[in-house]
Design an enzyme around this catalytic site. Structure first.
Site, mmCIF file in Angstrom:
data_model
loop_
_atom_site.group_PDB
_atom_site.id
_atom_site.type_symbol
_atom_site.label_atom_id
_atom_site.label_comp_id
_atom_site.label_asym_id
_atom_site.label_seq_id
_atom_site.Cartn_x
_atom_site.Cartn_y
_atom_site.Cartn_z
ATOM 1 N N GLU A 17 0.818 -1.204 0.000
ATOM 2 C CA GLU A 17 0.000 0.000 0.000
ATOM 3 C C GLU A 17 0.859 1.265 0.000
ATOM 4 O OE1 GLU A 17 -2.246 -3.013 2.658
ATOM 5 O OE2 GLU A 17 -0.202 -2.605 2.001
ATOM 6 N N SER A 65 18.159 -38.251 13.216
ATOM 7 C CA SER A 65 17.904 -38.580 14.623
ATOM 8 C C SER A 65 19.173 -38.932 15.389
ATOM 9 C CB SER A 65 16.894 -39.728 14.715
ATOM 10 O OG SER A 65 17.392 -40.879 14.052
ATOM 11 N N THR A 104 11.634 -43.000 3.561
ATOM 12 C CA THR A 104 11.428 -43.062 5.013
ATOM 13 C C THR A 104 10.795 -41.788 5.545
ATOM 14 O OG1 THR A 104 13.301 -44.584 5.282
ATOM 15 C CG2 THR A 104 12.561 -43.396 7.237
#
Length: 382
Positions: A70, A240, A316
């Site tokens: 704007e 992990s 996986t």
């Protein structure tokens, strides 16, 4: 299955929109799309100012911290903004962030009508911008081309309404659903047009997610190639047990995030320290069975301003995300090839005994790219 993302609700328009209204809003959406690769974590927004049937100013938001759409449009219009109609793809903001409120800027400029594609899902705005305009005597109308505006900002809407990014999974496979030969060779299943399209998907994302299996098998950079862009998406590896080698290419060029389970042993901490020295950021998100808690990871990414998460991974991680109901969109590139039974598949999922257990998708878009097919799919809620 994935539950449907709460939509950014828009008010029912108080009048019929004209063909000119639609034309100007379409232009505002075109402008908003110019920020496709740059606005994150902000939404993509465009604005057009029209007076006496003439376009007098336009603009789009390019980067966080810089002026909103704007403001650009008002600067371009100057004094011609007084008495004009503003067409904006997202409700003007009403709060002070890095920039002043756009609703106030429109009011101060003397705009008399504002046509808004959709409400802002940000709780800091959520109708307050419309309320400010209305209290100032400006006719604010909502809902013109809301569906198109929503599609442009799915990631921002997801983060504001669910606290997590929009997860877009990308795969490239043969007609028999294989992603690589049994020996791991995968270059190239799809052709140049499909690969270039995949790079554009990477570029629009805030972050790219892959698994450690992909890192160990392919040693990818996971950066955007063959495009001139001002920023590279953040790279994240679900790992992990922190098996990523410190020499991995994904750790170059400002590093990557490695998301692991709980680090318990001295050996765990030694691997962590080596990876930290290589430029990685380590994030612990321990889940069940020594795995990463994917739901917690997505919430963490949402809290860090990640709107769109682009996933390029192996079977996986793909299967884990799909099984957990965390895939919002699947972009599947299909090459006219057959790789055979020993080749690698798309998803590692348990065997289902009933069709009702299967994952159902709706085709949103289907198109040909070179010799390949691109399917855009979204899960059907169960």
């Amino acid at each position: 299955m994935t539950s449907a993302m709460p939509c950014a609700r828009s008010m029912k328009p108080r009048r019929m929109f004209s063909a000119d209204d639609s034309r100007y809003m379409a232009r505002a959406l075109q402008l908003a799309e110019r920020g496709l690769y740059t606005t994150m974590p902000n939404p993509r927004v465009g604005c057009v100012l029209v007076k006496d049937g003439h376009l007098v100013g336009e603009g789009f938001h390019e980067r966080a911290g810089q002026p909103h759409a704007e403001v650009h449009a008002l600067r371009a219009a100057g004094q011609a903004a007084r008495g004009a109609t503003a067409f904006v793809t997202l409700e003007p903001c009403s709060h002070h962030g890095r920039t002043p409120p756009c609703a106030h800027a429109l009011i101060d400029a003397g705009v008399v009508r504002v046509v808004i594609a959709m409400r802002d899902p940000n709780p800091q705005v959520a109708g307050r911008g419309i309320e400010l305009l209305t209290l100032a005597g400006i006719h604010a109308e909502v809902g013109l081309m809301a569906a198109q505006a929503t599609e442009l900002n799915m990631g921002f809407i997801s983060r504001m309404t669910r606290g997590r990014p929009w997860v877009r999974l990308k795969t490239a496979s043969s007609l028999d659903g294989k992603t690589a030969l049994g020996n791991g060779v995968s270059q190239w299943i799809t052709g140049p047009a499909a690969r270039a399209d995949g790079q554009r998907l990477r570029a629009r994302a805030c972050a790219v997610l892959t698994g450690v299996g992909t890192v160990l098998a392919d040693d990818p950079h996971m950066t955007v190639r063959d495009m001139e862009i001002a920023r590279q998406p953040l790279r994240i590896v679900v790992d992990s047990q922190l098996r990523t080698p410190p020499t991995a290419k994904i750790l170059r060029d400002d590093g990557a995030w490695l998301v692991c389970g709980e680090l318990k042993t001295t050996a765990d901490r030694a691997r962590r320290d080596a990876l930290l020295d290589a430029g990685a950021l380590i994030l612990e998100q321990p889940g069940a069975d020594a795995r990463v808690d994917l739901a917690a990871l997505l919430q963490e990414l949402g809290s860090r301003g990640i709107n769109e998460l682009h996933v390029e991974a192996g079977a996986t991680l793909n299967g884990a995300l799909l099984g957990a109901g965390r895939v919002d969109e699947w972009i599947a590139y299909l090459a006219p090839k057959v790789l055979g039974d020993p080749a690698r598949g798309l998803f590692a999922l348990p065997e289902y005994a009933q069709m009702a257990q299967c994952h159902d998708f709706r085709i949103q878009d289907l198109r040909q790219l070179g010799d390949d097919i691109r399917l855009t799919l979204r899960p059907i809620s169960s």
